[in-house]
Scaffold this active site. Structure first.
Site, mmCIF file in Angstrom:
data_model
loop_
_atom_site.group_PDB
_atom_site.id
_atom_site.type_symbol
_atom_site.label_atom_id
_atom_site.label_comp_id
_atom_site.label_asym_id
_atom_site.label_seq_id
_atom_site.Cartn_x
_atom_site.Cartn_y
_atom_site.Cartn_z
ATOM 1 N N LYS A 1 14.775 -7.838 -5.435
ATOM 2 C CA LYS A 1 16.172 -7.396 -5.443
ATOM 3 C C LYS A 1 17.004 -8.675 -5.359
ATOM 4 C CE LYS A 1 19.290 -4.057 -5.382
ATOM 5 N NZ LYS A 1 19.552 -3.188 -6.531
ATOM 6 N N ASP B 1 15.082 -1.227 -8.170
ATOM 7 C CA ASP B 1 15.628 0.075 -8.580
ATOM 8 C C ASP B 1 15.315 0.360 -10.042
ATOM 9 O OD1 ASP B 1 17.291 -2.090 -9.140
ATOM 10 O OD2 ASP B 1 19.155 -0.970 -8.882
ATOM 11 N N ASP C 1 5.274 -0.536 -0.962
ATOM 12 C CA ASP C 1 4.974 0.739 -0.305
ATOM 13 C C ASP C 1 5.587 1.883 -1.111
ATOM 14 O OD1 ASP C 1 4.195 2.583 1.746
ATOM 15 O OD2 ASP C 1 6.271 2.548 2.470
ATOM 16 N N ASP D 1 3.554 4.630 -3.923
ATOM 17 C CA ASP D 1 3.533 6.097 -3.803
ATOM 18 C C ASP D 1 4.028 6.739 -5.093
ATOM 19 O OD1 ASP D 1 2.558 6.362 -1.193
ATOM 20 O OD2 ASP D 1 4.041 7.898 -0.699
HETATM 21 C C1 IPM Z 1 0.737 2.939 3.211
HETATM 22 C C2 IPM Z 1 1.351 3.785 4.297
HETATM 23 C C3 IPM Z 1 1.611 2.893 5.512
HETATM 24 C C4 IPM Z 1 2.584 1.809 5.074
HETATM 25 C C5 IPM Z 1 2.136 3.662 6.720
HETATM 26 C C6 IPM Z 1 1.202 4.785 7.119
HETATM 27 C C7 IPM Z 1 2.403 2.754 7.885
HETATM 28 O O1 IPM Z 1 2.492 4.397 3.836
HETATM 29 O O2 IPM Z 1 -0.350 2.377 3.426
HETATM 30 O O3 IPM Z 1 1.341 2.861 2.141
HETATM 31 O O4 IPM Z 1 3.801 2.025 5.088
HETATM 32 O O5 IPM Z 1 2.122 0.736 4.701
HETATM 33 MG MG MG Z 2 2.911 4.099 1.787
#
Ligand code: IPM
Ligand code: MG
Length: 370
Positions: free
Chosen positions: A195, A227, A251, A255
């Site tokens: 960023k 973003d 992180d 996801d």
């Molecule tokens: C991940 C999880 C962890 C993180 C959490 C559970 C602390 O979300 O491994 O991505 O944020 O790193």
């Molecule tokens: Mg995570």
């Protein structure tokens, strides 16, 4: 006699023990086939350790991990422990300290959407036709997660909270190298996320990654603001090969990437320390912790229906990066692909015309395909 490897097994909570049992089954099959010798030490971690030992990361568990070549990790946490003080909860008191203690700064999260599982992706079938394969390289021991100061205080009748985002250029350089090396093993394209239009951290990140690129003239590097990267991922994940991001951005994006592949139950991960020997990712052994991306899934825990593939592929990554057993790791990847191609599906990836399998059936089939 060849070396006996030491692996600490931390199954944890929720579906952790169920999927770990299948990973062990598959590991037994590859160790037989490749005449490997692995010694497993099973340790408590997370909620179960809070219940039995009074803390999420007992001393005995940490000692066993220190004595091991690698950690095979399940998942920790669950509703039962959510009301504990934040600092005692499984994630904060076990997972993050393990990452920090072993300096596991390099987190590899492969987001692979297999052609057979394109239907499970929330994206339009045309967007993901043929599947995709993106590797997220996330910095794991710096940035907002660990920066000091970090506190909550009250002033003038109001609370305020402080987290600190800090990166040293050496931290950026070492994770950048991991990403460039990974890109070299793949199609040679690397996208660095920052960023830089807002954060000082972003400016430094971009400068150091660009400097590091001078050592990798064969790699095509581009930069994206986080973003924009989040948007580009849903628009067209196939444009990416390797994504490099700092801890918090990684992180979030990992996801997103995981969901785009269709099921969290398919995605393994590796958290690696510095290589012993030469500095490259490939060909060098590193201490590492290997875990599925999906978490404890309390809603389906104990039902025997969880997808064990993420845990099984994590065991494969352990063989590759910490034990240097590439052929055994390849065998696991191939066995998973074969079983998927044969039409076996756990509930999370099932569609009309395929064969429904529970956790143990899926694990046994993969073991048999080794
Ligand atoms: C991940 C999880 C962890 C993180 C959490 C559970 C602390 O979300 O491994 O991505 O944020 O790193
Ligand atoms: Mg995570």
């Amino acid at each position: 006699m060849s070396e006996t490897y030491q692996v600490a097994v931390l199954a944890g909570d929720g579906i952790g023990p169920e999927v770990m049992a299948e990973a062990r089954r598959v590991l037994d099959a590859v160790t037989r086939k490749f005449s490997l010798s692995i010694n497993y030490t099973e340790c408590r971690v997370g909620g179960i350790a809070i219940d039995v030992d009074g803390r999420a990361l007992p001393e005995a568990t940490l000692k066993a991990c220190e004595a091991a070549d690698a950690i095979l990790f399940g998942s920790v946490g669950g509703p039962k422990w959510e009301s504990l003080p934040a600092n005692e909860q499984p994630e904060r008191a076990a997972l993050l300290p393990l990452r920090k203690h072993f300096a596991l700064f390099a987190n590899l999260r492969p987001g692979v959407c297999l052609p057979e599982l394109v239907h499970a992706s929330p994206l339009h079938p045309a967007t993901v036709a043929g599947g995709f394969d993106v590797l997220c390289v996330r910095e794991l021991t710096g940035g907002l997660y660990f920066g000091e100061p970090k506190y909550t205080k009250q002033e003038g009748g109001e609370y305020f909270a402080v987290d600190t985002m800090i990166y040293w250029e050496s931290e950026i350089r070492r994770i950048a190298r991991v990403a460039f090396e990974a890109a070299r093993q793949r199609s040679g394209r690397l996208t660095s996320i920052d960023k830089a239009n807002v954060l000082q951290n972003g400016l430094l990140w971009r400068r150091i990654v660009t400097e590091t690129a001078a050592d990798y003239p064969d790699i095509t590097l581009n930069h994206l603001y986080v973003d924009n990267a989040a948007m580009q991922l849903v628009k067209n994940p196939k444009q990416f090969d390797v994504i490099l991001a700092e801890n918090m951005f990684g992180d979030i994006l990992s996801d997103e990437l995981a969901m785009l592949t269709g099921s969290l139950g398919m995605l393994p991960s590796a958290s690696l320390g510095e290589a012993t020997g030469t500095g490259a990712v490939a060909g060098a052994r590193r201490f590492g912790m290997y875990e599925p991306s999906g978490g404890t899934a309390p809603d389906i825990a104990g039902k025997g229906i969880a997808n064990p593939i993420a845990q099984i592929l994590s065991a494969g990554m352990l063989l590759r990066y910490s034990l240097g057993q590439d052929a055994a790791a390849d065998a696991i990847d191939a066995a998973v692909r074969k079983v998927i191609a044969d039409g076996l599906r756990t509930a999370d990836i099932w569609t009309e015309g395929t064969t429904r399998a529970d956790t143990a059936t899926m694990g046994s089939a993969i073991a048999a395909a080794i």
